[in-house]
Scaffold this active site. Structure first.
Site, short mmCIF file in Angstrom:
data_model
loop_
_atom_site.label_atom_id
_atom_site.label_comp_id
_atom_site.label_asym_id
_atom_site.label_seq_id
_atom_site.Cartn_x
_atom_site.Cartn_y
_atom_site.Cartn_z
N ASP A 67 0.84 -1.21 0.00
CA ASP A 67 0.00 0.00 0.00
C ASP A 67 0.87 1.25 0.00
O ASP A 67 2.06 1.20 0.32
CB ASP A 67 -0.99 0.01 1.18
N ASN A 126 -9.58 -1.78 12.21
CA ASN A 126 -10.97 -1.94 11.73
C ASN A 126 -11.11 -3.15 10.81
O ASN A 126 -12.08 -3.28 10.08
CB ASN A 126 -11.42 -0.67 10.98
N HIS A 128 -9.03 -3.90 8.34
CA HIS A 128 -8.51 -3.70 6.98
C HIS A 128 -7.24 -4.52 6.73
O HIS A 128 -6.54 -4.88 7.66
CB HIS A 128 -8.31 -2.21 6.65
N GLU A 133 -10.21 -0.83 3.13
CA GLU A 133 -11.02 -0.39 4.27
C GLU A 133 -12.40 -1.05 4.21
O GLU A 133 -12.90 -1.34 3.13
CB GLU A 133 -11.19 1.13 4.21
C1 GLP Z 1 -1.89 -0.01 8.52
C2 GLP Z 1 -1.41 -0.46 7.14
C3 GLP Z 1 -1.38 -1.95 7.02
C4 GLP Z 1 -0.88 -2.52 8.33
C5 GLP Z 1 -1.96 -2.34 9.37
C6 GLP Z 1 -1.55 -2.75 10.76
O1 GLP Z 1 -2.84 0.99 8.42
N1 GLP Z 1 -2.15 0.08 6.04
O2 GLP Z 1 -0.57 -2.33 5.94
O3 GLP Z 1 -0.60 -3.90 8.17
O4 GLP Z 1 -2.48 -1.03 9.34
O5 GLP Z 1 -0.56 -1.90 11.25
P1 GLP Z 1 0.26 -2.17 12.59
O6 GLP Z 1 1.07 -3.39 12.32
O7 GLP Z 1 1.10 -0.94 12.79
O8 GLP Z 1 -0.73 -2.39 13.67
#
Ligand code: GLP
Length: 227
Positions: A67, A126, A128, A133
């Site tokens: 992403d 959430n 995702h 999303e």
């Molecule tokens: C983010 C990213 C994802 C990531 C997820 C969890 O918003 N878009 O690619 O895997 O949320 O993030 P974290 O590992 O910091 O909890």
């Protein structure tokens, strides 16, 4: 589906590194979708240490970007591409990268590679995946999206007080679910409820991660996320 609960984030990182290293050993030219975010950083650090020690060779791996925020200048410190490069690609001495800029180019490049072998994913607060999303169904393609308030909030701590861009491009659910194997990493009590919904609740576009159960899925969670 395999779900393993590890006592802490250190063990989670070690077991996750083993998981990927085993797959690279079996197929050195592995094509890997690479999440940024905080959860996989321990895993990436351990893989880097193995590369440095000469016990792991990732020189034939292709890293695929999951992403990216929209509208950032090339030198902007918030670029997720740079995060992927500094945490994964460079320390693992990976030579081939599929960047995510334009959805059509990304999709064509991935098709030419024969799709993903492995997707390494974190879990959004959430539900995702990448920036798919809610609501995102299983066929959601690679596209630009508006970020939800939850994602804006959870991404804020990455950037030391800088604003979080409000739009992003994400690899589609179709790309993620097409991976031949998936590794989902989840850590912390704040992820417990959404991980429960993803693994034990109904498949629903409201929890995009719930569709991961359709894949050859390995979940590694720490005790706080999956007691
Ligand atoms: C983010 C990213 C994802 C990531 C997820 C969890 O918003 N878009 O690619 O895997 O949320 O993030 P974290 O590992 O910091 O909890």
């Amino acid at each position: 589906m395999t779900v393993r609960t590890l006592p802490d984030t250190l063990m989670l990182a070690e077991v996750a590194a083993d998981w990927l290293a085993q797959r690279v050993a079996l197929k050195p030219e592995l094509t890997v979708l690479v999440a940024t975010g905080q959860t996989p950083m321990g895993m990436y650090g351990r893989l880097a240490a193995r590369v440095q020690a000469g016990t792991l060779d990732c020189s034939q791996v292709t890293a695929v970007q999951l992403d990216e925020y929209s509208g950032l200048a090339p030198e902007d410190p918030r670029r997720l591409r740079d995060w992927m490069m500094t945490s994964f690609v460079t320390p693992l001495r990976i030579l081939k990268v599929v960047p995510l800029d334009d959805p059509a180019t990304f999709t064509a490049e991935l098709e030419a590679l024969g799709g993903l072998d492995v997707a390494i994913l974190g879990l959004g607060p959430n539900g995702h995946l990448g920036f798919n999303e809610p609501p995102s169904g299983p066929d959601a393609p690679t596209r630009e999206v508006a970020l939800t308030p939850e994602s804006l909030l959870s991404n804020r701590h990455y950037w030391n007080g800088l604003d979080v861009p409000t739009r992003a491009v994400t690899a589609g659910m179709d790309v993620i679910l097409g991976a031949r194997e998936t590794l989902l990493l989840v850590s912390g009590a704040h992820k417990r409820a959404i991980l429960g919904a993803a693994l034990d609740g109904p498949e629903t576009p409201e929890v995009p991660a719930s569709y991961l159960r359709r894949t050859a899925l390995t979940v590694l969670a720490d005790q706080e996320a999956r007691p």
